[in-house]
Design an enzyme around this catalytic site. Structure first.
Site, PDB file in Angstrom:
ATOM      1  N   GLU A  80      -0.968  -5.165  11.243  1.00  0.00           N
ATOM      2  CA  GLU A  80      -0.843  -4.140  10.208  1.00  0.00           C
ATOM      3  C   GLU A  80      -2.089  -4.137   9.329  1.00  0.00           C
ATOM      4  OE1 GLU A  80       3.272  -2.618   9.492  1.00  0.00           O
ATOM      5  OE2 GLU A  80       2.932  -4.192   8.036  1.00  0.00           O
ATOM      6  N   GLY A 123       0.533   3.005   4.559  1.00  0.00           N
ATOM      7  CA  GLY A 123       0.874   3.990   3.539  1.00  0.00           C
ATOM      8  C   GLY A 123      -0.278   4.897   3.131  1.00  0.00           C
ATOM      9  N   ASN A 158      10.939  -0.206   8.313  1.00  0.00           N
ATOM     10  CA  ASN A 158      10.811  -0.938   7.048  1.00  0.00           C
ATOM     11  C   ASN A 158      10.977   0.042   5.898  1.00  0.00           C
ATOM     12  OD1 ASN A 158      10.161  -2.611   4.939  1.00  0.00           O
ATOM     13  ND2 ASN A 158       7.951  -2.588   5.336  1.00  0.00           N
ATOM     14  N   TRP A 159      12.146   0.005   5.297  1.00  0.00           N
ATOM     15  CA  TRP A 159      12.444   0.968   4.225  1.00  0.00           C
ATOM     16  C   TRP A 159      11.771   0.596   2.902  1.00  0.00           C
ATOM     17  CZ3 TRP A 159      18.498   1.846   4.837  1.00  0.00           C
ATOM     18  CH2 TRP A 159      18.722   2.507   6.059  1.00  0.00           C
ATOM     19  N   LYS A 160      11.179  -0.590   2.832  1.00  0.00           N
ATOM     20  CA  LYS A 160      10.565  -1.079   1.587  1.00  0.00           C
ATOM     21  C   LYS A 160      11.589  -0.994   0.438  1.00  0.00           C
ATOM     22  CE  LYS A 160       6.210   0.537   3.431  1.00  0.00           C
ATOM     23  NZ  LYS A 160       4.782   0.445   3.273  1.00  0.00           N
ATOM     24  N   GLU A 177       2.235  -6.129   1.499  1.00  0.00           N
ATOM     25  CA  GLU A 177       2.638  -5.773   0.135  1.00  0.00           C
ATOM     26  C   GLU A 177       3.147  -7.013  -0.611  1.00  0.00           C
ATOM     27  OE1 GLU A 177       5.195  -2.468   1.059  1.00  0.00           O
ATOM     28  OE2 GLU A 177       3.470  -1.237   1.603  1.00  0.00           O
ATOM     29  N   SER A 186       0.766   3.646   9.002  1.00  0.00           N
ATOM     30  CA  SER A 186       0.747   5.110   9.078  1.00  0.00           C
ATOM     31  C   SER A 186       1.126   5.652  10.456  1.00  0.00           C
ATOM     32  CB  SER A 186      -0.627   5.650   8.636  1.00  0.00           C
ATOM     33  OG  SER A 186      -0.833   5.376   7.269  1.00  0.00           O
ATOM     34  N   HIS A 210       4.513  -9.567   4.904  1.00  0.00           N
ATOM     35  CA  HIS A 210       4.056  -8.178   4.764  1.00  0.00           C
ATOM     36  C   HIS A 210       2.916  -8.136   3.739  1.00  0.00           C
ATOM     37  CE1 HIS A 210       3.937  -3.907   3.975  1.00  0.00           C
ATOM     38  NE2 HIS A 210       4.644  -3.732   5.089  1.00  0.00           N
ATOM     39  N   GLY A 268       6.849   2.320   8.208  1.00  0.00           N
ATOM     40  CA  GLY A 268       7.260   2.333   6.810  1.00  0.00           C
ATOM     41  C   GLY A 268       7.692   3.725   6.386  1.00  0.00           C
ATOM     42  N   GLY A 269       6.787   4.448   5.756  1.00  0.00           N
ATOM     43  CA  GLY A 269       7.095   5.760   5.184  1.00  0.00           C
ATOM     44  C   GLY A 269       7.861   6.697   6.108  1.00  0.00           C
TER      45      GLY A 269
HETATM   46  C1  PEP Z   1       4.774  -0.909   6.635  1.00  0.00           C
HETATM   47  O1  PEP Z   1       5.502  -0.830   5.653  1.00  0.00           O
HETATM   48  O2  PEP Z   1       4.691  -1.976   7.243  1.00  0.00           O
HETATM   49  C2  PEP Z   1       4.018   0.255   7.070  1.00  0.00           C
HETATM   50  C3  PEP Z   1       3.350   0.182   8.179  1.00  0.00           C
HETATM   51  O3  PEP Z   1       4.064   1.360   6.259  1.00  0.00           O
HETATM   52  P1  PEP Z   1       3.561   2.839   6.650  1.00  0.00           P
HETATM   53  O4  PEP Z   1       4.153   3.177   7.988  1.00  0.00           O
HETATM   54  O5  PEP Z   1       4.093   3.690   5.561  1.00  0.00           O
HETATM   55  O6  PEP Z   1       2.070   2.801   6.715  1.00  0.00           O
END
Ligand code: PEP
Length: 254
Positions: free
Chosen positions: A162, A168, A5-7, A93, A208, A91, A229-230
């Site tokens: 999640e 994040g 997930n590049w956001k 966010e 994370s 999600h 994500g990150g």
């Molecule tokens: C996400 O965007 O769903 C996510 C899990 O982000 P991260 O890995 O950065 O915590």
């Protein structure tokens, strides 16, 4: 599976191209793992061109439930179905920006009807976790999100646990906690779409996940992969994650 997930990143088409090429190189020959990348809408078509001849799959980060019409700024599941195989809905966010359980259910229903493999995200926040309400919150989110789903959707249904406090933050959920919650996700879904379908759908963890901790999730019996994500924006780190996931699956399968 691994979902990248590049956001709202990267900020240029060139960087998106570079990243997807590096991920495609890392995924080459790793048949045990399905890797899907989820770029922002504007990069979908450019990335799609680069996926030809690779094993990578493509997904979008959101969709709208109406197929077309006066919905400025929205992109429908039906439109996405012509471009990608996957979509993420619910999600945290987006929920934080006001998306409701009912809207998540409509998005999931439309995405499944459009034959998209649909990742529905659920997870408790820190306060709910501290109050011992994580299971109750997450079970309610799954129940609401599956309002329009049926047993026939199970092959295209992915539930992502999640926890909001882990996204994040660098504070990943302990594998034991994640295991219990992923089990709950599957059990809750089984109660809605049936036991057989519940066994068939996929359950993944996100929050994370990085190269140092990914193995502790993908080796869990309830876990069919991770939503990243990150770390999915760091080509080298995500490549290492693909390799270690493939390694765990190869060992489990041998
Ligand atoms: C996400 O965007 O769903 C996510 C899990 O982000 P991260 O890995 O950065 O915590």
């Amino acid at each position: 599976m691994l979902a990248a997930n590049w956001k709202m990143n990267p900020t240029s088409a060139g960087e998106a191209a570079e990243l997807v090429k590096a991920i495609a190189d890392a995924a080459r020959g790793q048949q045990q793992v399905t890797v899907a990348v989820f770029p922002p809408f504007v990069w979908l078509l450019g990335v799609l061109e680069l996926l030809e001849g690779t094993s990578l799959q493509l997904g979008a980060q959101d969709c709208y439930w109406e197929p077309s019409g006066p919905f400025t700024g929205e992109v429908s599941a039906a439109m996405l179905a012509g471009i990608c195989q996957w979509v993420i809905v619910g999600h945290s966010e987006r929920r934080a920006m006001g998306e409701t359980d009912e809207q998540v259910a409509r998005k999931a229903g439309a995405a499944l009807a459009a034959q998209l493999t649909t990742i529905i995200c659920v997870g408790e926040n820190q306060e709910q976790m501290d109050a011992g309400r994580a299971s109750e919150v997450v079970a309610a989110q799954v129940t609401a999100a599956l309002a329009q789903a049926s047993a026939d959707d199970s092959g295209r249904l992915v539930l992502a646990y999640e926890p909001i406090w882990a996204i994040g933050t660098g504070k990943n959920a302990g594998p034991e906690h994640a295991y219990g919650m992923m089990r709950l996700l599957r059990e809750t879904a089984s109660g809605i779409i049936g036991e057989r379908a519940g066994l068939h759908l996929r359950v993944i963890y996100g929050g994370s996940v990085n190269a140092a901790n990914i193995e502790s999730y993908v080796e869990l019996p309830q876990c069919d992969g991770c939503l990243v994500g990150g770390a999915s924006l760091k080509a080298e780190e995500f490549s290492a994650m693909i390799r270690s996931t493939a390694g765990v699956y190869a060992t489990a399968g041998s």
